[in-house]
Design an enzyme around this catalytic site. Structure first.
Site, short mmCIF file in Angstrom:
data_model
loop_
_atom_site.label_atom_id
_atom_site.label_comp_id
_atom_site.label_asym_id
_atom_site.label_seq_id
_atom_site.Cartn_x
_atom_site.Cartn_y
_atom_site.Cartn_z
N ASP A 93 65.72 -9.75 0.91
CA ASP A 93 65.36 -11.14 1.12
C ASP A 93 66.22 -11.65 2.27
O ASP A 93 67.27 -11.11 2.57
CB ASP A 93 65.59 -11.95 -0.16
CG ASP A 93 64.83 -13.28 -0.12
OD1 ASP A 93 64.83 -13.99 -1.13
OD2 ASP A 93 64.25 -13.59 0.94
N SER A 94 65.75 -12.73 2.89
CA SER A 94 66.27 -13.10 4.22
C SER A 94 67.49 -14.01 4.20
O SER A 94 68.07 -14.28 5.24
CB SER A 94 65.16 -13.82 4.99
OG SER A 94 64.63 -14.86 4.17
N GLY A 95 67.86 -14.50 3.02
CA GLY A 95 69.08 -15.31 2.96
C GLY A 95 68.83 -16.78 2.76
O GLY A 95 69.69 -17.48 2.23
N GLY A 96 67.67 -17.27 3.16
CA GLY A 96 67.39 -18.70 3.05
C GLY A 96 67.51 -19.19 1.62
O GLY A 96 68.27 -20.10 1.29
N PHE A 97 66.78 -18.53 0.75
CA PHE A 97 66.74 -18.97 -0.66
C PHE A 97 68.14 -18.94 -1.27
O PHE A 97 68.56 -19.85 -1.98
CB PHE A 97 65.82 -18.05 -1.45
CG PHE A 97 65.67 -18.42 -2.90
CD1 PHE A 97 66.38 -17.75 -3.88
CD2 PHE A 97 64.85 -19.47 -3.27
CE1 PHE A 97 66.26 -18.10 -5.22
CE2 PHE A 97 64.71 -19.83 -4.61
CZ PHE A 97 65.42 -19.14 -5.58
N GLY A 222 58.34 -20.25 -2.40
CA GLY A 222 58.29 -21.63 -2.87
C GLY A 222 57.74 -21.78 -4.27
O GLY A 222 57.39 -22.88 -4.70
N ASP A 272 59.35 -9.44 -7.82
CA ASP A 272 60.76 -9.17 -8.11
C ASP A 272 61.30 -10.32 -8.94
O ASP A 272 60.81 -11.46 -8.81
CB ASP A 272 61.57 -9.09 -6.79
CG ASP A 272 62.00 -10.48 -6.35
OD1 ASP A 272 61.16 -11.20 -5.76
OD2 ASP A 272 63.16 -10.86 -6.64
N HIS A 341 66.88 -0.61 -20.63
CA HIS A 341 65.67 -0.85 -21.42
C HIS A 341 64.73 -1.85 -20.73
O HIS A 341 63.54 -1.59 -20.54
CB HIS A 341 66.01 -1.40 -22.81
CG HIS A 341 64.79 -2.00 -23.45
ND1 HIS A 341 63.80 -1.23 -24.05
CD2 HIS A 341 64.34 -3.28 -23.47
CE1 HIS A 341 62.80 -2.02 -24.43
NE2 HIS A 341 63.10 -3.26 -24.09
#
Ligand code: 2YX
Length: 377
Positions: A93-97, A222, A272, A341
């Site tokens: 993931d690009s870091g923004g979130f 989003g 994910d 599990h």
């Protein structure tokens, strides 16, 4: 743009089974991607990911890896595959979130995001170009565009402004990638991210802009940010109607086992979420017959196998009573058993979904299974 996705079978609905091809191997879809934020899927060995959970692709995080171990170490190692000895596909993931949800304080401008590290309070700056440079050095097979995950809820004009900035940032990501090829010798595919909050007209505009970018795959962002489940399904349904059929669709941050199956039914190929690993560490086990809180007194003398319908060794080598004891005693082994599990269950969920798509009875199967998944045991 290079074609990385081949559809084996589409259903009479929107669900489909396919294969994504990367330089680190193939991914059968629909697929769930365990989250390995800081170069580890918490409490689980790479060997267990491969052999017991049968993970095909895992996630890493630009924000976290940039802060620790940092890009000097990452480059010296030859990238994340070498550093953590995971030779199958990786998506970052690009870091923004993460900046928006993790950093202690951050300031977002057209240029990018200034933020204070949640680790040591030091100040940093990330932009579309810097995010791409970091992801080049991490070396993931699939890179996410640097976007702004529009908060929920938000006013229409705020959602529109945020979406339009994400579209301008996408162009900056694409231009940077055009100028700066991969550094480790394997292909890296950029996925752009649809925004627009819960507004159908904005989501339509964003899905069309993202489709126009003609990247190898596309993501829906989003969502899974506090909106009602029905809103998540409505938006996903509207956006998958617009995103090209011949490219993989990735729904970010989703979700519960029933969210996974409903999303597959709406035409999603990749998902994910930290839910299986985070819930595992709290003693919450997902099974085909519902959710178990292993700390509950009711399991104290239940010496039956952890999960008779499970697929991992832990499901048959340990009892419910033993796992409950480990959690009560705060033994590390408890978190390890529960994590293996839950992840094996999530991979079995998507494997069974793929099987039923290929058999042509996915929707009937899904509708019988979802109510059972939701119950509390
Ligand atoms: N346990 C647990 C648990 C913890 C958090 C969540 C929410 C995950 N939701 C989520 N992740 C996301 C990542 C994202 N990354 C990017 N770059 N953009 C997004 O719009 C985006 C949206 C997301 N939505 C869901 C379950």
């Amino acid at each position: 743009m290079k074609k990385i996705f081949n559809i084996d079978k589409a259903t009479e609905g929107k669900a489909r089974a396919g294969v994504i091809t990367t330089d680190h191997g193939e991914i059968q879809t629909p697929i769930f991607m365990p989250v390995g934020t800081v170069a580890s899927v918490k409490t689980v060995h790479q060997r267990e990911l491969r052999e017991d959970i049968k993970a095909q692709i895992i996630l890493g995080n630009t924000y976290h890896l940039y802060l620790r171990p940092g890009m000097e170490v990452m480059e010296a190692a030859g990238g994340l595959h070498q550093f953590m000895n995971w030779q199958k596909p990786i998506l970052t993931d690009s870091g923004g979130f993460q900046v928006f949800s993790l950093a202690d304080s951050r300031k977002i401008t057209e240029e990018g995001a200034k933020f204070k590290s949640h680790i040591d309070g030091s100040y940093h700056f990330i932009s579309p170009e810097i995010s791409m440079e970091i992801q080049r050095k991490i070396g993931a097979d699939i890179l996410m565009a640097f976007d702004e995950c529009t908060p929920y809820p938000c006013e229409y004009h705020q959602a529109k402004k945020s979406m339009e900035m994400t579209h301008r940032w996408l162009k900056r990501c694409m231009d940077w990638c055009e100028e700066n090829p991969p550094i480790y010798g394997h292909q890296q595919y950029l996925f752009p991210i649809v925004q627009g909050s819960t507004y159908s007209d904005l989501r339509k505009i964003s899905a069309e802009v993202i489709s126009e970018a003609d990247c190898a795959g596309n993501a829906i962002g989003g969502l899974s940010v506090g909106e009602p489940e029905e809103e998540m399904y409505r938006i996903t349904d509207e956006v998958t109607d617009i995103l090209p059929k011949e490219k993989p669709r990735y729904l970010m941050g989703v979700g519960t086992p029933w969210n996974i199956l409903e999303s597959i039914g709406l035409g999603i190929d990749m998902m994910d979420c930290v839910m299986p690993t985070r819930n595992a560490r709290n003693g919450m086990l997902f099974t085909w017959d519902g959710v178990i809180n292993i700390r509950n007194e009711k399991w104290k003398k239940d010496f039956s196998p952890l999960d008779e319908s499970g697929t991992a060794f832990v499901d048959f080598e340990y009892s419910k009573a033993y796992l409950r004891h480990l959690f009560v005693a705060k033994e590390y082994l408890g978190k390890q058993i529960a994590s293996i599990h839950n992840l094996a269950f999530y991979l079995d969920l998507v494997t069974q979904a793929r099987k039923h798509i290929l058999a042509g009875d996915f929707y009937e199967w899904k509708n019988t299974v979802v109510p059972r998944l939701r119950q509390r045991r």
